[in-house]
Scaffold this active site. Structure first.
Site, PDB file in Angstrom:
ATOM      1  N   HIS A 108       0.816  -1.213   0.000  1.00  0.00           N
ATOM      2  CA  HIS A 108       0.000   0.000   0.000  1.00  0.00           C
ATOM      3  C   HIS A 108       0.851   1.265   0.000  1.00  0.00           C
ATOM      4  CE1 HIS A 108      -4.221  -1.607   1.150  1.00  0.00           C
ATOM      5  NE2 HIS A 108      -3.544  -2.505   0.454  1.00  0.00           N
ATOM      6  N   HIS A 269      -2.250 -12.441  -2.333  1.00  0.00           N
ATOM      7  CA  HIS A 269      -3.342 -13.092  -1.614  1.00  0.00           C
ATOM      8  C   HIS A 269      -3.019 -14.534  -1.243  1.00  0.00           C
ATOM      9  CE1 HIS A 269      -6.636 -10.030  -2.975  1.00  0.00           C
ATOM     10  NE2 HIS A 269      -5.661  -9.486  -2.270  1.00  0.00           N
TER      11      HIS A 269
END
EC number: 1.11.1.21
Length: 741
Positions: A108, A269
């Site tokens: 992020h 993920h």
């Protein structure tokens, strides 16, 4: 430290103070009103004043590269590895490992990068500051940085937050069994928030699309406060097909193609879980920027249950993608492709997906006696239903080694995209291979020219018959393609002679071609049959030609100045130049050359400031360069707008003198849109024509104050010397070799 600044005008926030124990409030009275409050349309020059050296507590002489090179990077990695598995009671680690948490932090931090203006990214560690530290998509990452504080505290100035966050993401991946592609340091920290246009929305999660439904430029995230896309689907609508379109658009604007996008999502993920134990609306408090002083910069306090561990609330989505979330496996692709997925809701009420034949097989992150079903986001299912993504997913699934390499390279690109060319990378873990997105340059296999050669080449250039204005325009076009936001572009490489730059309208392709042909002839003549090993690159010759023309113009003004010149630029090949990647550098406006495409939504003056910020210029530097380039007749398209002199080609301060001359009255032209006419107040005779960019140096009170300095009778020599200094700065913006030598 170079500046990485803005887009649209930014209204300063009201000052805040502690009004009583546990409260923070804005001053009701006594808070200064900014000029933007009263006159929101005034030209905002704050982008040119950000990140000045006075804000850096290390001081103007601090050399981060030197400090980083003293670092024992292996010792830092060892400390990071210890932190990964040392769970803290105040924020317990899922599965006893902070690795997935730190991967999200690094992702992020880097994932705000966007190609259109080069803003965002890991450099500067802007995740520490508002607004990013309080974006919904960054919920609870404040804790990740606090977990790293003991390491940052230990190594101090030797490693920046930006480098530490990316390195921690790398070490986290490696500790969980994944082989990363490498690591380059060099991200200097910022000390204040960037002024960046993140979208027109006034509320988090508002849509970033324009009236035609297209994602607004230069944005990449689809909704305000997100890094990429809404994991529940566009605007929370669980439509995987629509989500795939959003993914492709958002990741594409962040420099990722379909294969890189699939690799990043599938790789990322593989690890960790989502957190949605209960409704955020009912349980979660203010983000860090809105929390009380006693919170000490932490936010999202959770009043439900323990507020942490099994009760953690972040996105509102809940669950893991695999049964082994702290090791690199192929389970994400296994599960995505092999199960049929049905829509369900998390305990917090968020849209997510579970296997049709769901079983409780996923270990609980904190209670070994519990198990849960697998889950996927809508954006995960999108990778299965979209034909292009699905084909890549199946190929990666069938060829795990190909997937591992693709993820490693995509992760490296994600975390290094805004660091610029490889010449800026620091440390022993920098990959030796050159990657096309790094805008690679060849290594010079020859000796550099010396002072006598430089003098002779300048003589040949000035005697070549190429108009001096064209030499200046070519040098400016080459060097001013640089942008300090992601350190791309610039004169090194001479890419102005290659696609796509050689066909940009702002560069006057027909005239440019003639100049380059002449300079190539001079280059060939100089390099031919040399016996001393010396050669000159076209990149150096382009800059030298502009500098020689500037010196000639200064002599015409009565000043004998020498424009500093440092050889060492090389010539890139077309194979080293990704046309699509460089296309985003094409300016739609350049106030320095009085160029403006009418399709722009922002004003010419605003875009001039934006352009100047990308060139890392101050207000005086921008001012003197515009005035000088007008005097040198260096407009795009041979435009006469703003050439406020009767002796073009002379490096004079005539632009400022004539702009501020009260005998001239300015009015909008009735025949040419965006043009102003300057007429004699007494006779009405037309004297000059100008653009809004030209006139703003007389209309903006702050710019006029600087213009008055250069228009003064005692400023002739100062103007010339300041112009030369600013010109040289622009010519050398991409000379990272000089800055570290």
């Amino acid at each position: 430290m170079q500046k990485k600044r803005v887009g649209k005008s930014v209204v300063a926030a009201l000052a805040i103070i502690a009004m009583s124990a546990g409260t923070v409030a804005a001053w009701a009275d006594g808070a200064p009103r900014t000029n933007d409050f009263w006159w929101p349309e005034r030209l905002d020059l704050s982008p040119l004043r950000q990140h000045d050296v006075e804000s850096n507590p290390y001081g103007k002489d601090f050399d981060y590269a030197q400090a980083f090179n003293k670092l024992d990077i292996e010792a830092v990695k060892k400390d990071i590895r210890a932190t990964l598995t040392t769970s803290q009671d105040w924020w317990p680690a899922d599965y006893g490992n902070y690795g997935p948490f730190f991967i999200r932090m690094a992702w992020h931090g880097a994932g705000t990068y966007r190609t259109y203006d080069g803003r965002g990214g890991a450099g500067g560690a802007q995740q520490r500051f508002e607004p990013l530290n309080s974006w919904p998509d960054n919920a609870n990452l404040d804790k990740a940085r606090r977990l790293l504080w003991p390491i940052k505290k230990k190594y101090g100035e030797n490693i920046s937050w930006g480098d530490l966050m990316v390195l921690t993401g790398n070490v986290a991946l490696e500790s969980m069994g994944f082989q990363t592609f490498g690591f380059g340091g060099g991200r200097e920290d910022d000390w204040q928030s960037d002024l960046v246009y993140w979208g027109a929305g006034t509320k988090f999660m508002s849509n970033n699309r324009d009236k035609n439904g297209k994602l607004e430029k230069p944005l990449a995230a689809t909704q305000m406060g997100l890094i990429y896309v809404n994991p529940e689907g566009p605007n929370g609508n669980p439509d995987p097909v629509a989500a795939a379109k959003d993914i492709r658009d958002a990741f594409g604007r962040m420099a990722m193609n379909d294969e890189e996008t699939l690799a990043l999502i599938a790789g990322g993920h593989t690890f960790g879980k989502a957190h949605g134990a209960a409704s955020p609306d009912k349980c979660v408090g203010a983000a860090p920027a809105g929390a009380g002083v006693e919170a000490q910069g932490l936010g999202w306090a959770n009043k439900c249950g323990t507020g942490k561990g099994a009760d953690t609330i972040t996105s509102g989505l809940e669950g893991a993608w695999s049964v082994d979330p702290v090791h690199f496996t192929m389970q994400y692709l296994d599960n995505l492709l092999e199960h049929d997925w049905v829509l369900t809701k998390s305990p917090a009420g968020a849209h997510q997906w579970m296997p049709k034949d769901a079983q409780d097989i996923v270990p609980d992150a904190h209670d070994p006696s519990k198990r849960h079903p697998l889950m996927m986001f809508t954006t995960d299912i999108a990778l299965k239903v979209d034909p292009a993504y699905s084909a890549i997913a199946k190929r990666f699934h069938a060829h795990p080694e190909e997937f591992k390499l693709a993820f490693a390279k995509a992760w490296f690109k994600l975390t290094h995209r805004d660091l610029g060319p490889k010449a800026r990378y620091l440390g022993k873990d920098v990959p030796k291979v050159d990657l096309i997105w790094q805008d690679p340059l060849p290594v010079a296999g020859y000796q550099m020219i010396g002072d006598a050669d430089i003098a002779e080449l300048k003589r040949r250039i000035l005697a070549s018959g190429v108009p001096k204005a064209e030499l200046i325009k070519t040098a400016w076009a080459s060097a001013a393609s640089f942008r300090a936001t992601d350190y791309r572009g610039g004169a090194n490489g001479a890419r102005i002679r290659l696609a796509p730059e050689n066909d940009w309208a702002v560069n006057d392709p027909a005239s440019l071609s003639k100049v380059l042909k002449s300079l190539e002839g001079i280059q060939s003549g100089f390099n031919r049959n040399r016996t001393d090993g010396k050669q000159v690159s076209l990149a150096d010759l382009i800059v030298l030609g502009g500098s020689a023309a500037v010196e000639d113009a200064a002599r015409k003004a009565g000043y004998d100045v020498k424009v500093p010149f440092s050889p060492g630029r090389v010539d890139a090949t077309q194979a080293q130049t990704d046309v699509a990647s460089f296309a985003v550098l094409e300016p739609t406006a350049d106030g320095f050359r009085n160029y403006y495409q009418k399709s722009n939504e922002r004003s010419p003056a605003e875009l001039m400031v934006d352009r100047a910020s990308k060139l890392d210029l101050t207000v005086p530097e921008m001012t003197v360069l515009v005035g000088g380039l007008r005097a040198l007749d260096a407009n795009a398209g041979h435009s006469r707008l703003g050439v406020l002199t009767n002796r073009p080609g002379t490096l004079s301060n005539d632009f400022f003198v004539n702009l501020l001359d009260m005998s001239t009255q300015w009015t909008k032209s009735s025949s040419a849109d965006g043009t102003y006419e300057g007429r004699d107040r007494k006779t009405g005779a037309l004297k000059w024509t100008a653009s809004p960019v030209d006139l703003v140096f007389g209309s903006s009170s702050e710019l006029r104050a600087v213009a008055e300095v250069y228009a003064s009778d005692d400023a002739h020599e100062k103007f010339v010397r300041d112009f030369v200094q600013a010109w040289t700065k622009v010519m050398n913006l991409d000379r990272f070799d000089l800055k570290r030598s």
